[in-house]
Enzyme design. Structure first.
Site, PDB file in Angstrom:
ATOM      1  N   GLY A 173       0.823  -1.207   0.000  1.00  0.00           N
ATOM      2  CA  GLY A 173       0.000   0.000   0.000  1.00  0.00           C
ATOM      3  C   GLY A 173       0.856   1.255   0.000  1.00  0.00           C
ATOM      4  O   GLY A 173       0.596   2.217  -0.739  1.00  0.00           O
ATOM      5  N   ASP A 174       1.894   1.259   0.822  1.00  0.00           N
ATOM      6  CA  ASP A 174       2.840   2.384   0.842  1.00  0.00           C
ATOM      7  C   ASP A 174       3.511   2.553  -0.511  1.00  0.00           C
ATOM      8  O   ASP A 174       3.617   3.666  -1.041  1.00  0.00           O
ATOM      9  CB  ASP A 174       3.922   2.142   1.897  1.00  0.00           C
ATOM     10  CG  ASP A 174       3.469   2.493   3.298  1.00  0.00           C
ATOM     11  OD1 ASP A 174       2.672   3.429   3.445  1.00  0.00           O
ATOM     12  OD2 ASP A 174       3.922   1.833   4.242  1.00  0.00           O
ATOM     13  N   LEU A 175       3.999   1.441  -1.054  1.00  0.00           N
ATOM     14  CA  LEU A 175       4.736   1.517  -2.310  1.00  0.00           C
ATOM     15  C   LEU A 175       3.846   1.981  -3.456  1.00  0.00           C
ATOM     16  O   LEU A 175       4.250   2.803  -4.281  1.00  0.00           O
ATOM     17  CB  LEU A 175       5.355   0.153  -2.625  1.00  0.00           C
ATOM     18  CG  LEU A 175       6.404  -0.322  -1.609  1.00  0.00           C
ATOM     19  CD1 LEU A 175       6.749  -1.782  -1.841  1.00  0.00           C
ATOM     20  CD2 LEU A 175       7.653   0.531  -1.685  1.00  0.00           C
TER      21      LEU A 175
END
Length: 392
Positions: A173-175
Site C-alpha cells: 500500500g505504501d509503495l
C-alpha cells in the site's frame, strides 16, 4: 546522464515509506531531492530494524531507510522553530515540488497549508499522501500499510483461503501510494508547462490499493461477485498457479486455449476431456485440474519439469528466494543492482530503479539510463551546504 528531471528541485517532508518512495522515484529520474528531517531522530525508518548495519566506528544504519532514500540530500529542520520555518519557506520558494505525508491538517497547523504554499510559490506542485484520503468521514485516520491492506480489501484476497487473510510480504500500500504519487507529480509538472501554475496532487494508501483491485474490483462492481483468497491459483484462469512436483514446485500459466493444448500434448493429456475443454470449465473444476497436473508432475523434478515446459512453449518459472533473485544473471542484466558510496558504510549495493531509458538512432538504440546514483544520506549530511545555499 543526469536524467529527464534534471533541474527539478523536490523538497521531501515525508517519512516512513510512501512519501520517501515517491521522492526517491523522482530522484532516480534526475531531480534534486532535499529530504527535510527532524533533528536528532530523523525519518522514522532510521530506527526500523533489524537488520541494521554498523561499520567500525560508524553510526548504525537501518537497511529499511536505505531502501527508500537513495539520490537524496538530508537537512535537519525543527518545524516548531521560527528560524527553521523560515529556512523551509525559502526552500519552498525555490522548489518545483513539495511532498508531505503528515496526517491531514498537520501541515496547515504548522503554518504551511496549501494556501500558504501557493502564496510562497504559485508554481509549486504539492504531493500530499494520507492513509485514507484528506477528507470524507474517516479522512483524519492515521495510515499504516497493514491496516490499509486490510481496510482496502487486499488481505481478503491474499492467503490460502478466506479464513486466513494474509498481508502482502512488502508494504504494498505504501509503495503503490508512492508510485501513484510520483505519477501524479509528473502529470502536474507537465501541465504546469502549459498553465504556468502548480497544483495539489493527493492520493492515499486506500486509493492506491483500490486502484489496483483490477479484475477483482469489476468482478464485484459489474459481476456482483465478491473475490476471496484462494491461495496460489488464479480465480479466473486455469491452470494458472503453483504446482508441486518431485522435491519442489513450479509455477505455470495457461492464459489461452493454445497454451492448454501445448501443455496437454507435452504430458499426454486430452485437452478435450469432459469438463476441461474450455477455460471456464477448468476454472469450475480447478481442484480436478490441480490434481491431474500434480499427478503427472509427481515423478519429475523441478529443473526437468521447467525444461519440458519451456520446450513446449508453456510459460513457467520457479519461486526464488530474495538472495537468489539478486544473484540471478537476468536481474543483474536489467540494472536492478546499483553500487553507491555511503558516508558511513562505504561501497554498498542497493536495489536499483526499475526504469531504463534508450535513445533510438539509425545504428540502433543507445542506453541513456542514469548510472551515477547517490547513496541514502546520513541524518543532516547536507545541513551546512544547504543552509549556506539558502543564505546566498
Amino acid at each position: 546522464m543526469t536524467g529527464p528531471l534534471d533541474g527539478v528541485l523536490v523538497v521531501d517532508l515525508t517519512r516512513a515509506l510512501a512519501g520517501p518512495h515517491a521522492a526517491m522515484m523522482l530522484g532516480d529520474l534526475g531531480a534534486r531531492v532535499i529530504k527535510v528531517e527532524n533533528p536528532g531522530s530523523g525519518d522514522d525508518t532510521r530506527g526500523w530494524g533489524p537488520p541494521f548495519v554498523q561499520p567500525d566506528q560508524g553510526a548504525r544504519e537501518s537497511t529499511y531507510f536505505l531502501s527508500a532514500n537513495r539520490n537524496k540530500e538530508s537537512v535537519t529542520l525543527d518545524l516548531k522553530d521560527e528560524g527553521d520555518k523560515e529556512l523551509l519557506r525559502e526552500l519552498v520558494r525555490r522548489a518545483d515540488v513539495l511532498l508531505e505525508n503528515f496526517r491531514p491538517g498537520t501541515l496547515a497547523r504548522l503554518g504551511f497549508g496549501t494556501d500558504v504554499l501557493a502564496e510562497l510559490n504559485p508554481r509549486l506542485v504539492t504531493l500530499s499522501i494520507s492513509g485514507f484520503g484528506h477528507d470524507g468521514p474517516e479522512g483524519s485516520r492515521a495510515g499504516y500499510d497493514q491496516i490499509a491492506q486490510g481496510e482496502a480489501g487486499l488481505m481478503s484476497l491474499t492467503g490460502p483461503g478466506p479464513e486466513d487473510p494474509q498481508r502482502v510480504g512488502v508494504p504494498i500500500g505504501d509503495l503503490l501510494a508512492g508510485m501513484y504519487g510520483a505519477y501524479g507529480v509528473l502529470a502536474a509538472l507537465h501541465e504546469r508547462e502549459r498553465t504556468g501554475r502548480g497544483q495539489v496532487v493527493r492520493t492515499s494508501l486506500l486509493a492506491a490499493i483500490v486502484g489496483v483491485h483490477a479484475f477483482q474490483g469489476t468482478a464485484w462492481t459489474v459481476g456482483g461477485q465478491v473475490g476471496r483468497a484462494q491461495g496460489n491459483h488464479h480465480p479466473s484462469i486455469a491452470p494458472y498457479g503453483l504446482f508441486h512436483c518431485r522435491g519442489g514446485s513450479v509455477q505455470l500459466s495457461c492464459g489461452s486455449e493454445g497454451l492448454w493444448r501445448r501443455l496437454c500434448a507435452e504430458f499426454g493429456l486430452d485437452p478435450e476431456a469432459e469438463g476441461l475443454a474450455t477455460n471456464g470449465e477448468r476454472v469450475g473444476n480447478r481442484q480436478r485440474v490441480i490434481e491431474l497436473l500434480e499427478g503427472v508432475f509427481a515423478d519429475t523434478d523441478a529443473e526437468t519439469l521447467l525444461a519440458r515446459l519451456a520446450a513446449a512453449g508453456v510459460p513457467a518459472g520457479r519461486v526464488r528466494t530474495i538472495d537468489e533473485v539478486y544473484g540471478w544473471e537476468q536481474t543483474l542484466s536489467q540494472g536492478l543492482l546499483v553500487d553507491v558510496e555511503h558516508a558511513t558504510l562505504g561501497r554498498v549495493q542497493l536495489p536499483g530503479p526499475p526504469l531504463r531509458f534508450f535513445a533510438p538512432g539509425p545504428d540502433g538504440e543507445t542506453e541513456t539510463t542514469r548510472r551515477d546514483h547517490g547513496a541514502p544520506p546520513v541524518l543532516g549530511g547536507s545541513d551546512e551546504a544547504i543552509r549556506a545555499w539558502l543564505a546566498s
